[in-house]
Design a protein around this motif. Structure first.
Motif, short mmCIF file in Angstrom:
data_model
loop_
_atom_site.label_atom_id
_atom_site.label_comp_id
_atom_site.label_asym_id
_atom_site.label_seq_id
_atom_site.Cartn_x
_atom_site.Cartn_y
_atom_site.Cartn_z
N LEU A 1 0.84 -1.20 0.00
CA LEU A 1 0.00 0.00 0.00
C LEU A 1 0.88 1.25 0.00
N GLU A 2 1.95 1.20 0.75
CA GLU A 2 2.87 2.36 0.79
C GLU A 2 3.51 2.58 -0.58
N LEU A 3 3.99 1.50 -1.19
CA LEU A 3 4.67 1.68 -2.47
C LEU A 3 3.69 2.07 -3.59
N ALA A 4 2.44 1.67 -3.45
CA ALA A 4 1.44 2.10 -4.43
C ALA A 4 1.27 3.62 -4.36
N ALA A 5 1.21 4.14 -3.13
CA ALA A 5 1.02 5.58 -2.98
C ALA A 5 2.29 6.35 -3.27
N ALA A 6 3.44 5.73 -3.00
CA ALA A 6 4.72 6.42 -3.18
C ALA A 6 5.26 6.28 -4.60
N LYS A 7 4.50 5.67 -5.49
CA LYS A 7 5.00 5.40 -6.84
C LYS A 7 5.54 6.65 -7.53
N PRO A 8 4.86 7.81 -7.41
CA PRO A 8 5.44 9.00 -8.03
C PRO A 8 6.82 9.34 -7.49
N TYR A 9 7.12 8.89 -6.29
CA TYR A 9 8.45 9.14 -5.74
C TYR A 9 9.49 8.23 -6.39
N TRP A 10 9.19 6.91 -6.44
CA TRP A 10 10.28 5.99 -6.80
C TRP A 10 10.34 5.62 -8.26
N LEU A 11 9.26 5.81 -9.00
CA LEU A 11 9.27 5.33 -10.38
C LEU A 11 10.32 6.06 -11.21
N GLY A 12 11.25 5.31 -11.74
CA GLY A 12 12.27 5.89 -12.61
C GLY A 12 13.33 6.70 -11.89
N GLN A 13 13.38 6.62 -10.57
CA GLN A 13 14.34 7.42 -9.80
C GLN A 13 15.46 6.55 -9.25
N ARG A 14 16.56 7.18 -8.93
CA ARG A 14 17.58 6.53 -8.12
C ARG A 14 17.04 6.45 -6.69
N ILE A 15 17.13 5.26 -6.08
CA ILE A 15 16.53 5.02 -4.77
C ILE A 15 17.60 4.56 -3.79
N ALA A 16 17.65 5.20 -2.63
CA ALA A 16 18.52 4.73 -1.55
C ALA A 16 17.68 4.55 -0.29
N LEU A 17 17.83 3.36 0.33
CA LEU A 17 17.11 3.06 1.56
C LEU A 17 17.98 3.38 2.76
N ILE A 18 17.38 3.95 3.79
CA ILE A 18 18.07 4.22 5.05
C ILE A 18 17.21 3.62 6.15
N GLY A 19 17.64 2.48 6.71
CA GLY A 19 16.79 1.86 7.72
C GLY A 19 17.43 0.63 8.32
#
Lengths: 300, 300
Positions: B238-256
């Motif tokens: 559900l989070e990634l569905a809503a955050a799609k405009p953030y991650w789609l086609g972007q460089r992604i770095a996780l901090i956790g």
């Protein structure tokens, strides 16, 4: 006063009983001895504490529905599989009692195998609703802690689906970080409609909209009443988005508490869907009466 | 051992501190004296209980981030509005202390006005991530109780969004009706992926899928590990569905945290999105060092 029979709605948290005569309810009583706090050996005493004043010298039938029939309840009344009528002859589960004045019968719940779902208690309300609205064809919505949507046709429950809307509302408004901005009383209808429309149009955004309530409280002074109403709208909107195949183009009847039913009525109306509302207690009593009547016909 | 300065991550539930020398961490310590249990007058003593062994005769700078700077914290460090750099000269909030050996400074959080959102602590991790990955352009995802997605470009946080994913998981798995089928330990990766795919494809169905976990436990014997993993998948989906405009086609770095970051990595990979992972503590320390360094440059 000696009732013909006694109707019992026995849920996880509460026990409610009605002394029933030929003309209907003679008296009512209740306690907080819900299924959740009782071991099997404690149910009979808990029942007697509430209904003993109504018992005569003979045997009084007691028809009960709800979580009393769960595996952790008094005696398990195995689920019946849909599609089926919401009440059925011979499927009441007889319970042995020490007190010879009692003849206790528990109505079984319903199960659906795919998608997996269960109900206990709502099937009796649906049976009652069908007694009150003969030949009903459409969907019943039973809003609450675990809202149920049931498609009913030709006297049978065809399919149903449960949503954790009420429990999510309670957890989020009372136990999550959102509780800091949700104290107090009062409703904000415009905020409800805004949350509802947001969720119905963009259901995937709901988990983001939740924290927005907190941030708007911190940054913009969003009032507790508006925050709580918007949360309610978001969660009911999410439910109606998922339940759309149930309600779209169908006859809809709501069975629930008046204030909550009014919110669903308004939400459905905003989508152009008309609905009628039935009193939940009236449905429970009519359903228990139907189960008993069916029993009497089956065992003349 | 006398540190050059002391780094402090002071959240709602915990206080963590590191003695910092020229080469990095000299020692670490912590307590459960989180902001949530302290009145303003109690913060200095709580800090000294943890860091007193590191103090010398001179003044030691202490740079802190997190909820310690909230309105209910030690001293409020007002939010800075995005777009802005995650750490900024002169915006550390100085705190008066009774002990002359302390020079305490609190890093302010970030605010976004539309949609309303706030962060406290994550801005410091983002500043650290930018120190570790110079010229990073893309999104940082900080999974956790309140997951954050932040779009970063040209050294500034452009926008961000918070999801209550971790808190929802805790409430549903520990306090809702679903807790009955979620005890024990263990993960089920297939169940996680199934829940994730379900939610990403049909996010509007998530509130229905939740109760399905309970019903499958009752009817089909769904194991606690599978139920818990599927719940995790549903909520992250559900989070990634809503955050799609953030991650789609972007460089992604996780901090956790490593285990949680691994779940996000797998979930994003299932969508064809590559990501890299940074250590959360390393980011916090680099971010606090950046805030201190910036400060020193600003006030030579």
């Amino acid at each position: 006063m000696t009732p013909e029979w006694i109707a019992v709605d026995w849920g996880t948290s509460n026990l409610r009983a009605w002394a029933m005569g030929a003309q209907g309810v003679l008296a009512s009583a209740g306690s907080d001895d819900g299924m959740g706090k009782l071991a099997p050996a404690q149910f009979e005493a808990a029942l007697l504490r509430v209904i003993a004043p109504w018992l005569g010298s003979g045997v009084t039938p007691v028809i009960a529905c709800g979580m009393v029939g769960a595996r952790q309840g008094w005696v398990e009344a195995p689920y019946r599989a849909v599609p089926c009528a919401p009440a059925a002859p011979g499927d009441l589960m007889a319970v042995a009692t020490a007190d010879p004045r009692l003849q206790v019968m528990i109505a079984p719940g319903l199960r659906q195998d795919k998608p997996a779902d269960v109900m206990r208690g709502e099937e009796t309300q649906i049976a009652g609703a069908l007694a009150l609205l003969p030949n009903f064809d459409g969907v019943f919505c039973l809003p609450g802690t675990h809202s149920k949507w049931a498609h009913v046709s030709a006297g049978e429950v065809v399919s149903f689906q449960t949503f954790m809307t009420g429990e999510l509302f309670a957890l989020l408004s009372q136990q999550s970080v959102l509780r800091h901005g949700m104290g107090g009383e009062g409703d904000d209808d415009a905020a409800f409609q805004q949350g509802f429309a947001d969720a119905l149009e963009r259901p995937e955004k709901v988990s983001a909209r939740l924290f927005t309530l907190r941030a708007e409280g911190l940054l913009n002074g969003l009032s507790p009443a508006s925050a709580r109403s918007r949360l309610s709208g978001l969660l009911i909107g999410l439910e109606l988005a998922a339940a759309k195949p149930y309600w779209l183009g169908q006859r809809i009847a709501l069975i629930g508490a008046p204030a909550l039913s009014a919110r669903y009525t308004a939400a459905l109306a905003a989508q152009g869907a008309a609905s009628e509302t039935l009193d939940a207690t009236a449905c429970t009593l009519a359903g228990l009466a139907a189960a008993r009547g069916v029993l009497q016909k089956a065992k003349p």
